[in-house]
Write a protein that holds these residues in place. Structure first.
Motif, mmCIF file in Angstrom:
data_model
loop_
_atom_site.group_PDB
_atom_site.id
_atom_site.type_symbol
_atom_site.label_atom_id
_atom_site.label_comp_id
_atom_site.label_asym_id
_atom_site.label_seq_id
_atom_site.Cartn_x
_atom_site.Cartn_y
_atom_site.Cartn_z
ATOM 1 N N ALA A 1 1.023 -1.321 0.110
ATOM 2 C CA ALA A 1 0.181 0.090 0.037
ATOM 3 C C ALA A 1 0.818 1.215 -0.074
ATOM 4 N N VAL A 2 0.214 2.407 -0.164
ATOM 5 C CA VAL A 2 1.095 3.769 -0.238
ATOM 6 C C VAL A 2 1.528 3.759 1.214
ATOM 7 N N THR A 3 1.040 3.459 2.136
ATOM 8 C CA THR A 3 1.606 3.598 3.617
ATOM 9 C C THR A 3 2.868 2.730 3.774
ATOM 10 N N GLY A 4 2.973 1.807 2.780
ATOM 11 C CA GLY A 4 4.118 0.842 3.151
ATOM 12 C C GLY A 4 3.920 -0.462 3.543
ATOM 13 N N ALA A 5 2.473 -0.480 3.944
ATOM 14 C CA ALA A 5 1.975 -1.875 4.468
ATOM 15 C C ALA A 5 2.047 -2.919 3.463
ATOM 16 N N SER A 6 2.623 -4.171 3.574
ATOM 17 C CA SER A 6 2.380 -5.365 2.890
ATOM 18 C C SER A 6 1.533 -6.006 3.174
ATOM 19 N N VAL A 7 0.403 -6.353 2.198
ATOM 20 C CA VAL A 7 -0.784 -7.183 2.684
ATOM 21 C C VAL A 7 -1.129 -8.173 1.449
ATOM 22 N N TYR A 8 -1.853 -9.194 1.778
ATOM 23 C CA TYR A 8 -2.231 -10.023 0.901
ATOM 24 C C TYR A 8 -3.689 -9.596 0.360
ATOM 25 N N VAL A 9 -4.003 -9.775 -0.634
ATOM 26 C CA VAL A 9 -5.376 -9.502 -1.329
ATOM 27 C C VAL A 9 -5.704 -10.615 -2.429
ATOM 28 N N PRO A 10 -7.166 -10.843 -2.191
ATOM 29 C CA PRO A 10 -7.399 -12.016 -3.318
ATOM 30 C C PRO A 10 -7.013 -11.634 -4.761
ATOM 31 N N ALA A 11 -6.984 -12.829 -5.440
ATOM 32 C CA ALA A 11 -6.231 -12.582 -6.804
ATOM 33 C C ALA A 11 -6.653 -13.910 -7.676
ATOM 34 N N SER A 12 -6.794 -13.528 -8.933
ATOM 35 C CA SER A 12 -7.230 -14.561 -9.912
ATOM 36 C C SER A 12 -6.174 -15.514 -9.996
ATOM 37 N N SER A 13 -6.074 -16.714 -10.580
ATOM 38 C CA SER A 13 -4.865 -17.436 -11.240
ATOM 39 C C SER A 13 -3.999 -16.780 -12.004
ATOM 40 N N GLY A 14 -4.255 -15.627 -12.926
ATOM 41 C CA GLY A 14 -3.660 -15.006 -13.472
ATOM 42 C C GLY A 14 -2.923 -13.971 -13.013
ATOM 43 N N GLN B 1 -13.137 -0.742 -2.575
ATOM 44 C CA GLN B 1 -13.523 -0.042 -1.207
ATOM 45 C C GLN B 1 -12.470 -0.746 -0.189
ATOM 46 N N GLU B 2 -12.480 -1.994 -0.140
ATOM 47 C CA GLU B 2 -11.489 -2.575 0.782
ATOM 48 C C GLU B 2 -10.051 -2.127 0.727
ATOM 49 N N TRP B 3 -9.615 -1.891 -0.385
ATOM 50 C CA TRP B 3 -8.171 -1.510 -0.639
ATOM 51 C C TRP B 3 -8.039 0.115 0.172
ATOM 52 N N LEU B 4 -9.104 0.946 -0.101
ATOM 53 C CA LEU B 4 -9.122 1.946 0.118
ATOM 54 C C LEU B 4 -9.039 1.995 1.866
ATOM 55 N N ALA B 5 -9.689 1.175 2.536
ATOM 56 C CA ALA B 5 -9.646 1.182 3.802
ATOM 57 C C ALA B 5 -8.457 0.771 4.379
ATOM 58 N N VAL B 6 -7.618 -0.274 3.585
ATOM 59 C CA VAL B 6 -6.455 -0.727 3.968
ATOM 60 C C VAL B 6 -5.362 0.396 4.033
ATOM 61 N N GLN B 7 -5.612 1.241 2.841
ATOM 62 C CA GLN B 7 -4.554 2.350 2.707
ATOM 63 C C GLN B 7 -4.937 3.373 3.653
ATOM 64 N N THR B 8 -6.088 3.700 4.338
ATOM 65 C CA THR B 8 -6.197 4.677 5.507
ATOM 66 C C THR B 8 -5.851 4.023 6.908
ATOM 67 N N ARG B 9 -5.668 2.919 7.012
ATOM 68 C CA ARG B 9 -5.179 2.275 8.278
ATOM 69 C C ARG B 9 -3.693 2.015 8.376
ATOM 70 N N PRO B 10 -2.864 3.172 8.236
ATOM 71 C CA PRO B 10 -1.273 2.560 8.297
ATOM 72 C C PRO B 10 -0.844 1.914 9.393
ATOM 73 N N GLY B 11 -0.142 0.762 9.267
ATOM 74 C CA GLY B 11 0.230 0.040 10.205
ATOM 75 C C GLY B 11 -0.485 -1.104 10.889
ATOM 76 N N PHE B 12 -2.063 -1.106 10.712
ATOM 77 C CA PHE B 12 -2.944 -1.724 11.246
ATOM 78 C C PHE B 12 -3.182 -2.856 10.407
#
Length: 142
Positions: free
Chosen positions: A43-56, A124-135
């Motif tokens: 994320a722009v906050t520097g947080a590394s997170v796993y997100v759902p993705a397709s096989s591609g 929307q979930e990605w925006l929430a991740v971006q706004t909770r730095p560190g959490f």
């Protein structure tokens, strides 16, 4: 073209347009691939997170109840780190509790609360991740 043929052509076109308008659309449209894995993103906050993705590798994918995969694990983890409600078990199984938590999150975001994770919920979930730095850092739910 005769009047009868023109009326027939217009009627056929109108019928096709009406039938398309009556087809319900959801986030999980046929063109959207299913999320089957997870992808590590920063994320722009520097947080590394796993997100759902397709096989591609696309993060524009969908997951619905009944799915069992690492994509569900990522979704459950993100639900836990972006909501202040009760935590759900991160077990990679999209069951009724995951669906209920996802619907609650979708209602909170004021988007279609259909219990299906798709591109709209993902953004929307990605925006929430971006706004909770560190959490939502990876270490919180790895």
């Amino acid at each position: 073209m005769s009047l009868d043929r023109r009326i027939g052509a217009v009627s056929a076109t109108l019928a096709a347009a009406i039938s398309l308008a009556l087809v319900p659309t959801t986030q999980a449209s046929a063109a959207t691939p299913q999320c089957t894995t997870r992808k590590l993103v920063t994320a722009v906050t520097g947080a590394s997170v796993y997100v759902p993705a397709s096989s591609g590798g696309s993060t524009s994918c969908y997951i619905a109840e009944g799915s069992q995969s690492s994509a569900v694990w990522a979704l459950q983890s993100m639900i836990n780190c972006t909501t202040s409600g009760s935590l759900i078990t991160v077990d990679s199984d999209f069951g009724p509790k995951t669906k209920a938590a996802l619907i609650a999150m979708q209602k909170h975001f004021k988007i279609s609360a259909d219990g299906v994770y798709g591109p709209q919920t993902a953004s929307q979930e990605w925006l929430a991740v971006q706004t909770r730095p560190g959490f939502c850092d990876l270490w919180h739910y790895n």
